[in-house]
Design a protein around this motif. Structure first.
Motif, PDB file in Angstrom:
ATOM      1  N   LEU A 111      -2.240  -2.315  -7.212  1.00  0.00           N
ATOM      2  CA  LEU A 111      -1.218  -2.617  -6.171  1.00  0.00           C
ATOM      3  C   LEU A 111      -1.997  -2.212  -4.660  1.00  0.00           C
ATOM      4  N   LEU A 112      -2.896  -1.174  -4.817  1.00  0.00           N
ATOM      5  CA  LEU A 112      -3.696  -0.915  -3.529  1.00  0.00           C
ATOM      6  C   LEU A 112      -4.596  -2.042  -3.428  1.00  0.00           C
TER       7      LEU A 112
ATOM      8  N   ILE B 129       0.877  -1.126   0.056  1.00  0.00           N
ATOM      9  CA  ILE B 129      -0.036  -0.077  -0.011  1.00  0.00           C
ATOM     10  C   ILE B 129       0.710   1.188  -0.033  1.00  0.00           C
TER      11      ILE B 129
ATOM     12  N   LYS C 123       0.841   6.497  -6.945  1.00  0.00           N
ATOM     13  CA  LYS C 123      -0.520   7.299  -7.274  1.00  0.00           C
ATOM     14  C   LYS C 123      -0.094   8.857  -7.144  1.00  0.00           C
TER      15      LYS C 123
ATOM     16  N   GLY D  95      -0.740   1.655  -9.592  1.00  0.00           N
ATOM     17  CA  GLY D  95      -1.268   2.100  -8.222  1.00  0.00           C
ATOM     18  C   GLY D  95      -2.315   1.598  -7.553  1.00  0.00           C
TER      19      GLY D  95
ATOM     20  N   ALA E 177       1.859   1.658  -3.600  1.00  0.00           N
ATOM     21  CA  ALA E 177       0.771   1.990  -4.269  1.00  0.00           C
ATOM     22  C   ALA E 177       0.397   3.740  -4.237  1.00  0.00           C
TER      23      ALA E 177
ATOM     24  N   SER F  88      -7.618  -9.196  -8.179  1.00  0.00           N
ATOM     25  CA  SER F  88      -6.550  -7.994  -8.635  1.00  0.00           C
ATOM     26  C   SER F  88      -6.361  -8.130  -9.999  1.00  0.00           C
TER      27      SER F  88
END
Length: 156
Positions: free
Chosen positions: A100-101, A51, A58, A97, A54, A118
């Motif tokens: 990945l989050l 996170i 972002k 991002g 991510a 995902s």
């Protein structure tokens, strides 16, 4: 959210709505069929790292778009193409991002469902958002976008 006229990408839905839908689906599946996949004690530290990556991806990608003075909101017209910073490595760091989050959340709550969804998020973003955005950018910016597209990969 389909747009048949106007100066914006003809995407199927907002990326944020797609992300939220996938996350809700993952939590729902996990509620009915729990599927932990990480050894106890691994979820939080691994999820935190993912996170953290991510959020930073972002933020740096958004900062680059602000720097070139183009819209972050896909419902508004693009005014330029971000091509440097993270955009020199990937044409879609904001979506990387986001994925990945989702992975990081899956790790923190130790949900195999969220983790596996995902991949579905990536496919949905590519088909429903990225490909229409690319068609829009090709039409709007022509050769400038085509040169960028030939030089930088879609994902990584």
């Amino acid at each position: 959210m389909r747009n048949t006229t106007g100066d914006r990408a003809n995407v199927s839905a907002s990326p944020t709505v797609i992300f939220a839908g996938v996350l809700v689906l993952g939590f729902g599946l996990d509620m009915f069929w729990p599927a932990p996949f990480l050894p106890e004690g691994w979820g939080f530290p691994l999820g935190f790292i993912v996170i953290f990556a991510a959020v930073n991806i972002k933020l740096f990608a958004a900062r680059e778009m602000v720097r070139v003075k183009t819209n972050l909101d896909i419902r508004k017209p693009a005014t330029d193409i971000a091509t440097s910073g993270l955009y020199g490595v990937s044409r879609n760091p904001l979506y990387i991002g986001m994925i990945l989050l989702n992975i990081g959340i899956g790790c923190i709550v130790n949900s195999l469902w969220i983790f596996l969804l995902s991949a579905g998020l990536a496919v949905t973003l590519q088909k429903g958002v990225i490909e229409p955005e690319e068609a829009y950018l090709e039409q709007k910016f022509g050769e400038k976008y085509m040169r960028y597209k030939a030089k930088v990969r879609r994902w990584i």
